[in-house]
Design a protein around this motif. Sequence first.
Motif, PDB file in Angstrom:
ATOM      1  N   PRO A   1      -4.949   4.660  12.185  1.00  0.00           N
ATOM      2  CA  PRO A   1      -4.910   3.387  11.677  1.00  0.00           C
ATOM      3  C   PRO A   1      -4.015   3.295  13.406  1.00  0.00           C
ATOM      4  O   PRO A   1      -3.009   4.369  13.812  1.00  0.00           O
ATOM      5  CB  PRO A   1      -4.196   3.226  10.635  1.00  0.00           C
ATOM      6  N   THR A   2      -3.538   1.721  13.466  1.00  0.00           N
ATOM      7  CA  THR A   2      -2.295   1.886  14.314  1.00  0.00           C
ATOM      8  C   THR A   2      -1.338   2.570  14.293  1.00  0.00           C
ATOM      9  O   THR A   2      -0.774   2.295  12.576  1.00  0.00           O
ATOM     10  CB  THR A   2      -2.604   0.279  14.482  1.00  0.00           C
ATOM     11  N   PRO A   3      -0.584   3.323  15.264  1.00  0.00           N
ATOM     12  CA  PRO A   3       0.390   3.689  14.560  1.00  0.00           C
ATOM     13  C   PRO A   3       1.859   3.344  14.265  1.00  0.00           C
ATOM     14  O   PRO A   3       1.860   2.177  14.693  1.00  0.00           O
ATOM     15  CB  PRO A   3       0.478   4.991  15.856  1.00  0.00           C
ATOM     16  N   SER A   4       2.451   3.595  13.391  1.00  0.00           N
ATOM     17  CA  SER A   4       3.365   3.079  12.405  1.00  0.00           C
ATOM     18  C   SER A   4       3.817   4.476  12.092  1.00  0.00           C
ATOM     19  O   SER A   4       3.445   5.212  11.138  1.00  0.00           O
ATOM     20  CB  SER A   4       2.727   1.881  11.125  1.00  0.00           C
ATOM     21  N   CYS A   5       5.196   3.671  11.180  1.00  0.00           N
ATOM     22  CA  CYS A   5       5.920   4.867  10.072  1.00  0.00           C
ATOM     23  C   CYS A   5       5.948   4.311   9.191  1.00  0.00           C
ATOM     24  O   CYS A   5       6.800   5.144   8.011  1.00  0.00           O
ATOM     25  CB  CYS A   5       7.595   4.983  10.776  1.00  0.00           C
ATOM     26  N   THR A   6       5.266   3.624   8.521  1.00  0.00           N
ATOM     27  CA  THR A   6       4.970   2.858   7.639  1.00  0.00           C
ATOM     28  C   THR A   6       3.515   3.440   6.880  1.00  0.00           C
ATOM     29  O   THR A   6       3.182   3.929   6.043  1.00  0.00           O
ATOM     30  CB  THR A   6       5.530   1.508   7.184  1.00  0.00           C
ATOM     31  N   ASP A   7       2.512   2.744   7.707  1.00  0.00           N
ATOM     32  CA  ASP A   7       1.366   3.379   7.317  1.00  0.00           C
ATOM     33  C   ASP A   7       0.995   4.689   8.164  1.00  0.00           C
ATOM     34  O   ASP A   7       0.236   5.253   9.367  1.00  0.00           O
ATOM     35  CB  ASP A   7       0.376   3.081   7.538  1.00  0.00           C
ATOM     36  N   ARG A   8       1.440   6.235   7.479  1.00  0.00           N
ATOM     37  CA  ARG A   8       1.017   7.561   8.168  1.00  0.00           C
ATOM     38  C   ARG A   8      -0.012   8.067   7.612  1.00  0.00           C
ATOM     39  O   ARG A   8      -0.127   8.804   6.827  1.00  0.00           O
ATOM     40  CB  ARG A   8       2.560   7.719   7.435  1.00  0.00           C
ATOM     41  N   HIS A   9      -1.459   7.816   7.783  1.00  0.00           N
ATOM     42  CA  HIS A   9      -2.419   8.578   7.981  1.00  0.00           C
ATOM     43  C   HIS A   9      -3.598   8.722   9.120  1.00  0.00           C
ATOM     44  O   HIS A   9      -3.121   8.019  10.034  1.00  0.00           O
ATOM     45  CB  HIS A   9      -3.650   8.504   6.624  1.00  0.00           C
ATOM     46  N   SER A  10      -3.972  10.152   9.493  1.00  0.00           N
ATOM     47  CA  SER A  10      -4.848  10.628  10.155  1.00  0.00           C
ATOM     48  C   SER A  10      -6.141  11.077   9.844  1.00  0.00           C
ATOM     49  O   SER A  10      -6.089  11.512   8.374  1.00  0.00           O
ATOM     50  CB  SER A  10      -4.252  11.354  10.950  1.00  0.00           C
ATOM     51  N   ASP A  11      -7.339  10.735  10.836  1.00  0.00           N
ATOM     52  CA  ASP A  11      -8.359  11.297  10.053  1.00  0.00           C
ATOM     53  C   ASP A  11      -9.135  12.569  10.807  1.00  0.00           C
ATOM     54  O   ASP A  11      -8.715  12.491  12.026  1.00  0.00           O
ATOM     55  CB  ASP A  11      -9.573  10.414  10.563  1.00  0.00           C
ATOM     56  N   TYR A  12      -9.320  13.810  10.253  1.00  0.00           N
ATOM     57  CA  TYR A  12      -9.878  14.423  10.726  1.00  0.00           C
ATOM     58  C   TYR A  12     -10.899  14.989  10.641  1.00  0.00           C
ATOM     59  O   TYR A  12     -11.656  15.146   9.489  1.00  0.00           O
ATOM     60  CB  TYR A  12      -8.566  16.007  10.348  1.00  0.00           C
TER      61      TYR A  12
ATOM     62  N   SER B   1     -17.719  11.540   7.672  1.00  0.00           N
ATOM     63  CA  SER B   1     -17.424  12.904   6.380  1.00  0.00           C
ATOM     64  C   SER B   1     -16.453  13.956   7.077  1.00  0.00           C
ATOM     65  O   SER B   1     -16.767  15.063   6.913  1.00  0.00           O
ATOM     66  CB  SER B   1     -18.511  13.522   6.202  1.00  0.00           C
ATOM     67  N   GLY B   2     -14.852  13.333   7.186  1.00  0.00           N
ATOM     68  CA  GLY B   2     -13.438  14.353   8.033  1.00  0.00           C
ATOM     69  C   GLY B   2     -13.079  13.846   6.623  1.00  0.00           C
ATOM     70  O   GLY B   2     -13.390  13.225   5.183  1.00  0.00           O
ATOM     71  N   TYR B   3     -11.752  14.374   6.801  1.00  0.00           N
ATOM     72  CA  TYR B   3     -10.639  14.444   5.929  1.00  0.00           C
ATOM     73  C   TYR B   3      -9.627  13.189   6.135  1.00  0.00           C
ATOM     74  O   TYR B   3      -9.542  13.312   7.360  1.00  0.00           O
ATOM     75  CB  TYR B   3      -9.775  15.937   6.520  1.00  0.00           C
ATOM     76  N   ARG B   4      -9.182  12.696   5.374  1.00  0.00           N
ATOM     77  CA  ARG B   4      -8.222  11.901   5.849  1.00  0.00           C
ATOM     78  C   ARG B   4      -6.498  12.112   5.180  1.00  0.00           C
ATOM     79  O   ARG B   4      -6.980  13.298   3.729  1.00  0.00           O
ATOM     80  CB  ARG B   4      -8.277  10.553   4.652  1.00  0.00           C
ATOM     81  N   THR B   5      -5.896  12.430   6.095  1.00  0.00           N
ATOM     82  CA  THR B   5      -4.421  13.229   5.617  1.00  0.00           C
ATOM     83  C   THR B   5      -3.144  12.123   5.205  1.00  0.00           C
ATOM     84  O   THR B   5      -3.395  11.253   6.427  1.00  0.00           O
ATOM     85  CB  THR B   5      -4.418  14.229   7.010  1.00  0.00           C
ATOM     86  N   ASP B   6      -2.711  12.030   4.737  1.00  0.00           N
ATOM     87  CA  ASP B   6      -0.526  11.225   4.771  1.00  0.00           C
ATOM     88  C   ASP B   6      -0.353  12.281   4.401  1.00  0.00           C
ATOM     89  O   ASP B   6      -0.386  13.383   4.449  1.00  0.00           O
ATOM     90  CB  ASP B   6      -1.782  10.701   3.468  1.00  0.00           C
ATOM     91  N   TRP B   7       0.712  11.405   5.302  1.00  0.00           N
ATOM     92  CA  TRP B   7       2.062  12.671   6.324  1.00  0.00           C
ATOM     93  C   TRP B   7       2.722  12.175   5.412  1.00  0.00           C
ATOM     94  O   TRP B   7       2.966  10.854   4.898  1.00  0.00           O
ATOM     95  CB  TRP B   7       2.259  11.969   7.065  1.00  0.00           C
ATOM     96  N   THR B   8       3.955  13.346   4.661  1.00  0.00           N
ATOM     97  CA  THR B   8       4.774  12.855   3.879  1.00  0.00           C
ATOM     98  C   THR B   8       6.404  13.009   5.482  1.00  0.00           C
ATOM     99  O   THR B   8       7.640  11.881   4.542  1.00  0.00           O
ATOM    100  CB  THR B   8       5.342  13.252   2.695  1.00  0.00           C
ATOM    101  N   SER B   9       6.032  13.711   6.177  1.00  0.00           N
ATOM    102  CA  SER B   9       6.878  13.398   6.974  1.00  0.00           C
ATOM    103  C   SER B   9       6.432  13.633   8.543  1.00  0.00           C
ATOM    104  O   SER B   9       5.254  14.662   8.574  1.00  0.00           O
ATOM    105  CB  SER B   9       7.455  14.577   7.234  1.00  0.00           C
TER     106      SER B   9
END
Length: 648
Positions: A427-438, A391-399
């Motif tokens: 996820p596996t880092p990339s400049c297209t799938d840009r999200h992180s879990d906190y 139960s964390g936050y998913r954050t999607d990056w715009t920059s």
Amino acid sequence: MQRKIRSLTSLTLLSAALLTMLFASTKTHATGNAQAEPDVTVPGMISDSTENGGMRTRTEVDLPSVRYGTQIDLNQPSLTLDRLDVRSFALTDNQIGVNRAVEVSPSTRAQKFVNPDGSQLVVLIIKTSGASGTGVHFRNFALADGEEVYVYGTSPDSIVFGPFTEKGPWGSGDFWSGTVDGDTVVIEFYKRTDETGQGFEISEVSHMFAELNWQLQSAQPNVLNCELDASCYSDHEKNSVGRILFNDNGMFVCTGTLLNNLAQDRTPYFLTANHCVNTQAVAQTVEVYWFYQTTNCNSGVLRSVIHSPPGAIFLRAQAFNDFSLVRLQNNPPAGVYFSGWTSALQSTGTGVFGLHHPGGFIPPSVGSYLRRATGSITSTNYGCPATGLVSGYRTDWTSGVAEPGASGSGLFTSNGHYLVGVLSCGPTPSCTDRHSDYSKFANFYPQIRQYIFSGTPSAPVAVSGTFVTSHSFRANWHTVNGASGYKLDVAANNSFSSYIAGYQNLDVGNALSHAVTGLSPSTRYYYRVRAYNANGASGNSNVVSVTTRTATGSPAGVTNPATLIASHSAKLNGSIYPHGLNTTVYFQYGRTTAYGSRTPNQTKTGNNYQNVSANISGLNAGTAYHFRIVGTNARGTAYGRDRTFTTH
């Protein structure tokens, strides 16, 4: 694919009105959101500290070799370890080095020097070929009074760790020195004549891989080109972020954030991820790189990084909320920022930013300087099996983007700049799938509330006992802001189930030390301290052990600062411990550490430290003099540490 991302000015006192405590209606949060408490918000603040984070270099430390003018041959290692083939190791996420077993003691091909005063300097040099950084693991560390160990690298501006004395910084005789740059580490052991200290063993050395070799083996990418330099933004919070290096059966990096507390007392509470630091043993090895940033936007040049020596007290951690809170042993350097935070749950669509160190480079390489990512929370019920986060936050990056190395870094609200999460995975880092879990700060806040939102003072840091005799010692601890006094426990065991009579919850007032008396010779004791004020008492400090001396034995001496210094005279001061025998005491003094002059003999006896002083005259004006106390009895001779003064 989910993967954990393991890695790495003056104070403006805020008025009570600015300490915005937002009390919402009490409510029970959804499953995984485990508290029913009012929401609380505490703003950040800039530190007014004048300290340097505990960092000292060879030019700033009075090393024994410098004190005595000793010429150490840095090209004569006591032990040389072969180069490692990084391809032979199965590295885990953001592991940057390994530990190598050794068997080294002061008798292992050491360079030994006898000083003019009869003391000795034992120098060990260990070379772990090809490493970009190294440190040593001391075990069975037990020095006599006045003996010291220093650890440093071969560079003239190398950081210096120490002096390590008695049973080391944790009182256990077991600790890591800290990491020096390069593949060679120097250990200076200043040894007193006729002392009975045990010495030490070195059981391991750490080997930080050279950057190119590590990158060839590591599954982690070099830093992505969509990363953004945090120096291009004006956030105060960037000065709260530290790149941490720690040893957990190998060398790893993570990121963490310095937190403010209600008391605003500059207690160095540091927040990172559970999958980075989750035991006291690991916390004791944590080293922090502060201001690991570029000089200005996209300059590609690092600021002057402050490298704090290892040491933290483990406070709280939890796997399913993937957080870890520690208290750093070294106060952070001047200019750091204590980040604000809020315990309020954040909703989908909340604007946020993250500050982190990517892990594609070995510290302190420029490539891992601080980065910033901006985006919004897109889910409030996101898990991460790789770290156990629930139960964390998913954050999607715009920059920008977050990469391996960033674990433990903070998530901040764009509105107000309050910390609301700790980076767990992505996820596996990339400049297209840009999200992180906190992880959610709101979920684990109840577990750390006692530290960061309480009117009671923080727990003290206990340090090594001093003035150890056959029947007593002096317990010592660091000051705690906001404390009106301290309470001391002394026990015969480290579980504190067997207290020494008169030393359970003893109120010693607003003092930073206390004499513990009525003890037995040759016996190990343990002590801990709590701070208190009108609001209550803190938790316990760390535990320090002290072993009393034998019933009789060689003396011990402490050289104190000179007083009554004039153009042609001064008063020399010290303390002597006769150790139960008649002891002859005097001072040696002169323009060098060869001294050449001495004061008349005095006689002391007994089993306690006693003050000694002597007036000297016939000195030259405007001249630097060295001096030290000397005590001799039937069991041996003790020399106090050299001190200096300059006549007017």
